[in-house]
Design an enzyme around this catalytic site. Structure first.
Site, PDB file in Angstrom:
ATOM      1  N   TYR A   1       4.599  18.036  10.594  1.00 62.78           N
ATOM      2  CA  TYR A   1       5.541  16.864  10.822  1.00 62.78           C
ATOM      3  C   TYR A   1       6.921  17.547  11.015  1.00 62.78           C
ATOM      4  O   TYR A   1       7.868  16.650  11.166  1.00 62.78           O
ATOM      5  CB  TYR A   1       5.531  16.071   9.637  1.00 62.78           C
ATOM      6  CG  TYR A   1       4.327  15.415   9.301  1.00 62.78           C
ATOM      7  CD1 TYR A   1       3.408  14.609   9.946  1.00 62.78           C
ATOM      8  CD2 TYR A   1       3.879  15.635   7.924  1.00 62.78           C
ATOM      9  CE1 TYR A   1       2.499  14.134   9.523  1.00 62.78           C
ATOM     10  CE2 TYR A   1       2.519  15.283   7.512  1.00 62.78           C
ATOM     11  CZ  TYR A   1       1.888  14.420   8.294  1.00 62.78           C
ATOM     12  OH  TYR A   1       0.716  13.687   8.225  1.00 62.78           O
TER      13      TYR A   1
ATOM     14  N   CYS B   1      -1.865  34.157   9.087  1.00 62.57           N
ATOM     15  CA  CYS B   1      -1.634  34.644  10.496  1.00 62.57           C
ATOM     16  C   CYS B   1      -1.456  33.462  11.281  1.00 62.57           C
ATOM     17  O   CYS B   1      -2.121  33.316  12.282  1.00 62.57           O
ATOM     18  CB  CYS B   1      -2.866  35.565  10.835  1.00 62.57           C
ATOM     19  SG  CYS B   1      -2.998  36.909   9.356  1.00 62.57           S
TER      20      CYS B   1
ATOM     21  N   GLU C   1       0.946  -1.157   0.069  1.00 65.88           N
ATOM     22  CA  GLU C   1      -0.125   0.026  -0.037  1.00 65.88           C
ATOM     23  C   GLU C   1       0.762   1.337  -0.003  1.00 65.88           C
ATOM     24  O   GLU C   1       0.812   2.144   1.100  1.00 65.88           O
ATOM     25  CB  GLU C   1      -0.807  -0.066   1.190  1.00 65.88           C
ATOM     26  CG  GLU C   1      -1.707  -1.271   1.585  1.00 65.88           C
ATOM     27  CD  GLU C   1      -2.308  -1.190   2.912  1.00 65.88           C
ATOM     28  OE1 GLU C   1      -1.758  -0.278   3.722  1.00 65.88           O
ATOM     29  OE2 GLU C   1      -3.350  -2.012   3.119  1.00 65.88           O
ATOM     30  N   PRO C   2       1.746   1.318  -1.019  1.00 64.63           N
ATOM     31  CA  PRO C   2       2.638   2.886  -1.088  1.00 64.63           C
ATOM     32  C   PRO C   2       1.759   4.003  -1.311  1.00 64.63           C
ATOM     33  O   PRO C   2       0.819   3.871  -2.438  1.00 64.63           O
ATOM     34  CB  PRO C   2       3.655   2.301  -2.068  1.00 64.63           C
ATOM     35  CG  PRO C   2       2.836   1.253  -3.030  1.00 64.63           C
ATOM     36  CD  PRO C   2       1.945   0.657  -2.068  1.00 64.63           C
TER      37      PRO C   2
ATOM     38  N   TYR D   1       0.843  14.037   0.395  1.00 65.09           N
ATOM     39  CA  TYR D   1       0.367  14.797   1.749  1.00 65.09           C
ATOM     40  C   TYR D   1       0.578  16.224   1.509  1.00 65.09           C
ATOM     41  O   TYR D   1       0.838  16.870   2.445  1.00 65.09           O
ATOM     42  CB  TYR D   1       0.969  14.028   3.101  1.00 65.09           C
ATOM     43  CG  TYR D   1       1.001  12.641   3.043  1.00 65.09           C
ATOM     44  CD1 TYR D   1      -0.410  12.073   3.205  1.00 65.09           C
ATOM     45  CD2 TYR D   1       1.923  11.910   2.816  1.00 65.09           C
ATOM     46  CE1 TYR D   1      -0.417  10.569   3.329  1.00 65.09           C
ATOM     47  CE2 TYR D   1       1.889  10.522   2.813  1.00 65.09           C
ATOM     48  CZ  TYR D   1       0.606   9.682   2.878  1.00 65.09           C
ATOM     49  OH  TYR D   1       0.481   8.394   2.925  1.00 65.09           O
TER      50      TYR D   1
HETATM   51  C1  LIG Z   1      -1.029   6.169   5.080  1.00 65.86           C
HETATM   52  C2  LIG Z   1      -1.143   4.848   4.788  1.00 65.86           C
HETATM   53  C3  LIG Z   1      -0.439   4.242   3.963  1.00 65.86           C
HETATM   54  C4  LIG Z   1       0.495   4.893   3.029  1.00 65.86           C
HETATM   55  O1  LIG Z   1       1.390   5.504   3.623  1.00 65.86           O
HETATM   56  P1  LIG Z   1       3.040   6.100   2.867  1.00 65.86           P
HETATM   57  O2  LIG Z   1       3.972   6.161   3.992  1.00 65.86           O
HETATM   58  O3  LIG Z   1       2.387   7.035   2.183  1.00 65.86           O
HETATM   59  O4  LIG Z   1       3.386   4.663   1.982  1.00 65.86           O
HETATM   60  C5  LIG Z   1      -0.714   2.716   3.573  1.00 65.86           C
HETATM   61  N1  LIG Z   1      -1.624   2.077   4.264  1.00 65.86           N
HETATM   62  C6  LIG Z   1      -2.292   2.619   5.347  1.00 65.86           C
HETATM   63  C7  LIG Z   1      -2.984   1.688   6.082  1.00 65.86           C
HETATM   64  C8  LIG Z   1      -2.260   4.007   5.660  1.00 65.86           C
HETATM   65  O5  LIG Z   1      -2.716   4.560   6.789  1.00 65.86           O
END
Ligand SMILES: *Cc1c(COP(=O)(O)O)cnc(C)c1O
Length: 424
Positions: free
Chosen positions: A328, A354, A285-286, A383
């Protein structure tokens, strides 16, 4: 790698000049390189080729329709965290059987929408949520495909606001509780156990935490496979990117010198031997890896303000367009769009909002910017726009997608009239 580079001192995106795009479309302006997006997908896809795998792009990192469509055309899947993101990826042409619905707080309406859309899996983060999904599936006469999110309790050693894989945060189900939970889920009439998921955090630049977490998960995954016949193991996202030398990292020479940086081939080299023997579909899940270095944000210098102590470069772009530095404490490289001569000077780059948190850099050695000079905030593709807000009644910026010598307006700039929509 990415497709932003200097040509005679002027910043280019693929075959176009950034300054002419800024002139035409105004600032603040997000610019994405489509070739970079495609290239990131391809490189990860190739690295994982020995596995039955699905790349589910983390939609939350950049949900512009044209960006999503770029990935959908490549055959990417999607990881969605809300009904809004699900709607977007479906509009972009996503295959529902490559959609994973994540998030700790799915509403009844969102669960029903996911079921009706035939998503590949829900990632379930608590037992009450499991029962809620079961009840809604029953009502709709469906079986809900699910996987639990396991918290492997591995510290990814990243920023506190983006670490997710330890018991100190709200995500996932504790490792020790997971087996009894699968046993109870297997008895529910409208639940189909399909897999298991983990996600340990974000901006992880070392492969070790991934290896540790996967190793910890393997015995559990094997048990779940033999007991419930799960189909997939989702190892989450979190691959980090280069922020510090963002422009230089667009060249092969840089990558030759910086061999240790986490990139798909290294990630795969370490993880494949662990994952391959499982004989399962591997889902990743990148988010940031796919889009981070593929986007920049352009700002124009409005004023130079010298207080006794500091040189403030006041730009037309603010935390409302890119909140990461203040949220962050993150670093974005700042590059002049056109060559600026003269000695570098310690500067703070700040926006018009502001808030004292409205800054992009503090005490950083930068070119001597003057009124009208453009700067690029590098690595803003992830992001970035998705966290843009209308604070101070600021319209959200336009987004441009470039491929070769062609640019499209992927999202029009909001107008101040747009901001009144829905108000009385
Ligand atoms: C945010 C998130 C991601 C992606 O994270 P990256 O650091 O952008 O790769 C993947 N899986 C889940 C469950 C997330 O909350």
């Amino acid at each position: 790698m990415h497709h932003f580079h200097l040509k005679n001192g002027s910043l280019q995106v693929e075959g176009l000049s950034v300054s002419s795009l800024a002139q035409k479309h105004g600032t603040p302006l997000y610019i994405y390189s489509q070739t970079t997006l495609e290239n990131h997908f391809d490189r990860l896809d190739q690295a994982l080729a020995p596995l039955d795998h699905v790349i589910c792009f983390a939609t939350k990192s950049n949900c512009n329709l044209s960006v999503l469509r770029t990935f959908a055309k490549k055959g990417s899947g999607f990881d969605v965290t809300s009904a809004g993101e699900l709607y977007r990826v479906l509009k972009a042409g996503a295959d529902p059987q490559k959609i994973s619905f994540v998030g700790v707080g799915k509403t009844e309406a969102e669960i029903a929408y996911g079921l009706k859309s035939n998503v590949y899996t829900f990632i379930v983060e608590s037992e009450p949520e499991l029962h809620q999904i079961n009840a809604i599936a029953k009502k709709l006469k469906k079986r809900a495909p699910i996987a639990f999110r396991v918290n492997p309790n591995v510290d990814a050693k990243t920023h506190a606001k983006i670490t997710t894989g330890t018991y100190a945060n709200k995500f996932g189900i504790a490792f020790e509780e997971i087996e009894p939970l699968y046993a109870r889920a297997s008895k529910l009439s409208n639940i189909e156990i399909r897999g298991v998921q983990m996600h340990i955090g974000s901006q992880i630049t070392d492969v070790k935490p991934f290896v540790l977490a996967v190793k910890k998960m393997i015995p559990l995954v094997q048990t779940l496979k033999s007991k419930y016949g799960i189909q997939f193991f989702d190892i989450g996202g979190g691959m980090g990117i280069i922020y510090k030398e963002a422009l230089a990292s667009g060249t092969p020479q840089w990558w030759k010198k910086n061999k240790k940086v986490l990139h798909p081939a290294l990630y795969a080299k370490e993880l494949l031997p662990l994952l391959k023997p499982l004989g399962l579909r591997i889902v990743v899940e990148p988010g940031r890896y796919m889009v981070g270095n593929a986007g920049i944000l352009i700002a124009e210098t409005l004023y130079i303000k010298k207080t006794g102590k500091k040189n403030f470069v006041i730009v037309d772009t603010a935390m409302t367009e890119l909140i990461r530095p203040t949220l962050y404490e993150s670093y974005h490289e700042i590059v002049p769009v056109n060559k600026i001569t003269g000695k570098e000077i310690s500067s703070d780059v700040v926006g018009p909002v502001c808030e004292s948190g409205d800054y992009f850099a503090k005490d950083r050695m930068l070119a001597p910017y003057k009124k009208g000079d453009l700067m690029a905030l590098m690595s803003a593709g992830a992001y970035g726009f998705v966290m843009a807000s209308n604070y101070n009644a600021r319209p959200r910026p336009a987004e441009i997608l470039v491929k070769g010598k062609k640019a499209i307006v992927a999202r029009k700039r909001e107008t101040i009239q747009d901001l009144l929509r829905g108000e009385v």
